[in-house]
Design an enzyme around this catalytic site. Structure first.
Site, short mmCIF file in Angstrom:
data_model
loop_
_atom_site.label_atom_id
_atom_site.label_comp_id
_atom_site.label_asym_id
_atom_site.label_seq_id
_atom_site.Cartn_x
_atom_site.Cartn_y
_atom_site.Cartn_z
N ARG A 295 0.83 -1.22 0.00
CA ARG A 295 0.00 0.00 0.00
C ARG A 295 0.86 1.26 0.00
O ARG A 295 0.34 2.35 -0.05
CB ARG A 295 -0.97 -0.03 1.19
CG ARG A 295 -2.06 -1.06 0.98
CD ARG A 295 -3.03 -1.12 2.14
NE ARG A 295 -2.40 -1.62 3.34
CZ ARG A 295 -2.97 -1.66 4.54
NH1 ARG A 295 -4.19 -1.19 4.68
NH2 ARG A 295 -2.33 -2.14 5.58
N GLN A 296 2.17 1.08 0.05
CA GLN A 296 3.06 2.24 -0.11
C GLN A 296 3.68 2.16 -1.50
O GLN A 296 4.88 1.96 -1.66
CB GLN A 296 4.14 2.22 0.97
CG GLN A 296 3.56 2.40 2.38
CD GLN A 296 4.67 2.53 3.42
OE1 GLN A 296 5.61 3.29 3.25
NE2 GLN A 296 4.53 1.78 4.50
N HIS B 140 -1.90 -5.43 -4.11
CA HIS B 140 -2.79 -4.28 -3.86
C HIS B 140 -2.94 -3.42 -5.12
O HIS B 140 -4.02 -2.95 -5.44
CB HIS B 140 -2.23 -3.45 -2.70
CG HIS B 140 -3.02 -2.22 -2.46
ND1 HIS B 140 -4.35 -2.25 -2.09
CD2 HIS B 140 -2.69 -0.91 -2.56
CE1 HIS B 140 -4.80 -1.01 -1.97
NE2 HIS B 140 -3.81 -0.18 -2.25
N ASP C 227 -14.31 1.14 -2.17
CA ASP C 227 -13.68 2.39 -2.61
C ASP C 227 -13.58 2.38 -4.14
O ASP C 227 -13.74 1.34 -4.78
CB ASP C 227 -12.31 2.62 -1.95
CG ASP C 227 -11.37 1.42 -2.10
OD1 ASP C 227 -11.46 0.73 -3.14
OD2 ASP C 227 -10.57 1.17 -1.18
N LYS D 6 -14.65 6.40 -0.90
CA LYS D 6 -14.03 6.57 0.42
C LYS D 6 -12.91 7.61 0.33
O LYS D 6 -12.29 7.78 -0.70
CB LYS D 6 -13.46 5.20 0.81
CG LYS D 6 -12.46 5.17 1.91
CD LYS D 6 -11.95 3.75 2.13
CE LYS D 6 -10.57 3.54 1.56
NZ LYS D 6 -9.99 2.22 1.84
N ASP E 101 -12.83 -6.76 -1.28
CA ASP E 101 -11.66 -5.90 -1.12
C ASP E 101 -10.42 -6.78 -1.14
O ASP E 101 -10.52 -8.01 -0.98
CB ASP E 101 -11.76 -5.13 0.22
CG ASP E 101 -11.01 -3.82 0.19
OD1 ASP E 101 -10.25 -3.57 -0.77
OD2 ASP E 101 -11.15 -3.03 1.15
N THR F 245 -7.16 -2.66 9.57
CA THR F 245 -7.83 -2.27 10.82
C THR F 245 -9.31 -2.64 10.80
O THR F 245 -9.96 -2.66 11.85
CB THR F 245 -7.74 -0.75 11.02
OG1 THR F 245 -8.44 -0.11 9.94
CG2 THR F 245 -6.31 -0.27 11.06
N GLY G 152 -11.42 -0.71 9.33
CA GLY G 152 -12.11 0.58 9.21
C GLY G 152 -12.89 0.70 7.91
O GLY G 152 -14.08 1.06 7.90
N THR G 153 -12.26 0.37 6.79
CA THR G 153 -12.92 0.49 5.48
C THR G 153 -14.15 -0.42 5.46
O THR G 153 -15.25 0.00 5.07
CB THR G 153 -11.94 0.07 4.36
OG1 THR G 153 -10.78 0.88 4.45
CG2 THR G 153 -12.56 0.20 2.99
C1 R5P Z 1 -7.31 0.20 0.35
O1 R5P Z 1 -7.14 0.76 -0.74
C2 R5P Z 1 -7.43 -1.28 0.47
O2 R5P Z 1 -7.98 -1.86 -0.67
C3 R5P Z 1 -8.22 -1.67 1.70
O3 R5P Z 1 -9.52 -1.14 1.58
C4 R5P Z 1 -7.59 -1.13 2.93
O4 R5P Z 1 -6.23 -1.41 2.92
C5 R5P Z 1 -8.21 -1.71 4.17
O5 R5P Z 1 -7.58 -1.17 5.30
P1 R5P Z 1 -8.38 -0.97 6.65
O6 R5P Z 1 -9.00 -2.29 7.01
O7 R5P Z 1 -7.35 -0.53 7.65
O8 R5P Z 1 -9.42 0.09 6.43
#
Ligand code: R5P
Length: 326
Positions: free
Chosen positions: A109-110, A143, A184, A207, A233, A238, A240-241
């Site tokens: 993700r980076q 990702h 997202d 998002k 996804d 976490t 959160g998403t």
């Molecule tokens: C973001 O672009 C990824 O596809 C995931 O939605 C994200 O990495 C999920 O991270 P978290 O569970 O912390 O929201």
């Protein structure tokens, strides 16, 4: 006599191939070896008392095609160092080729700069893996698919979608009642592929991340009232998403909500939050280890061992892997 392509599963018995594992997902490495009906290679991978990683390859690999199974998860930096040091040891032991099997690619993700003065760590990791001696990479659901281009060695970016779709189809939910949700905009094409395979509708949540690991939902496109929703996804970290998305779907009248994610990192209190939420089931794969405790609740784990095993077999015999994508 059958050609290799005609034999779906040529045996590896007696072949010059060895699979090694680091400590980040030994259960998956064992499952892959079991699928291929070969033993795992012997290597010692532990720490010196000062914390440095210690590796010793405990069998002859001269001229062998070796595969190192090591998702870079959990303690990501330790997993990564184990992988790099294993590659270095194997290369110095005269292995003919080293394929790193990294089912979950940490730091993915980076993969770009979003503000100023940031690293592109996914590229740095690709450089490190290559310099350590890897000749090929096998991974699952990167990702961002463009990370393949961060490597100047071949990358097979496998997809877990067929495994998840086949599991989900068995639930027998009528197509007309089912909507696949992307949490997202970046995941819209993945969600569209799931929707096509399931014959379901498609909806997208938009998002925004006001700061790292914080989630703010902006907008929603699609019809979900009274429907069963499947959020798809690549990663749950976490949670959160996912859980903010679940709240939004319930508030818009969804009847039931499921989720399917390849990499269940389940950081911090994600498992507890999932258990408390109205989501019915979260489907993940074993690209990263999922605790037994997590599996006692709403989390279902599907194995990618046969997928990775087949990719290893096909790479070894120089057979096409494109079949694994269908
Ligand atoms: C973001 O672009 C990824 O596809 C995931 O939605 C994200 O990495 C999920 O991270 P978290 O569970 O912390 O929201």
């Amino acid at each position: 006599m059958l050609t290799l392509e005609a034999q779906e599963h040529p045996t590896l018995e007696g072949e010059n191939l060895v699979i090694f594992s680091g400590n980040s997902n030994p259960a998956l490495a064992r499952a892959i070896a079991c699928y291929l009906e070969i033993p795992l290679g012997n290597a010692l991978v532990k720490n010196f008392s000062n914390g440095e990683t210690r590796v010793q390859i405990e069998e002859n690999v001269r001229g062998a095609e070796v595969f190192v199974v090591q998702p870079t998860c959990g303690n990501v930096n330790d997993s990564l160092m184990e992988l790099l040091i294993l590659c270095d040891a194997l290369s110095r032991s005269s292995a003919k080729s080293i394929t790193v099997v990294v089912p979950y690619y940490g730091y993915s993700r980076q993969e770009k700069k979003t503000t100023g003065r940031e690293p592109i760590t996914a590229k740095l990791v690709a450089n490190l893996i290559t310099v350590a001696g890897a000749s090929r990479v096998i991974t699952v659901d990167l990702h961002a698919a463009a990370i393949q281009g961060f490597f100047d060695i071949p990358v097979d970016n496998l997809v877990a979608m067929p495994i998840v779709v086949s599991y989900f189809k068995h639930k027998g939910i009528p197509k007309e009642d089912l909507v696949v949700i992307s949490p997202d905009a970046g995941g819209a094409s993945r969600a569209r592929m799931f929707a096509e395979r399931l014959g379901a509708g498609l909806a997208i949540i938009f998002k925004r991340r006001p700061r790292p690991e914080a989630v703010e939902l902006m907008d929603f496109v699609g019809e979900i009232e009274g429907k069963t929703c499947l959020i798809v996804d690549d990663i749950i970290s976490t949670g959160g998403t996912l859980l903010t998305g679940v709240e939004m779907l319930m508030s818009k009248g969804a009847a039931r909500v499921f989720a399917a994610t390849t990499h269940g990192l389940l950081a911090g209190s994600a498992i507890e939050a999932i258990e408390k939420s109205p989501i019915e089931e979260v489907i993940v794969t074993d690209t990263v280890p999922i605790s037994q405790e997590a599996q006692r609740g709403k989390i279902t784990v599907l194995s990618v061992a046969p997928l990775l095993g087949e990719a290893i077999r096909r790479n070894y015999f120089h057979m096409s892997v494109s079949k694994l994508f269908s």
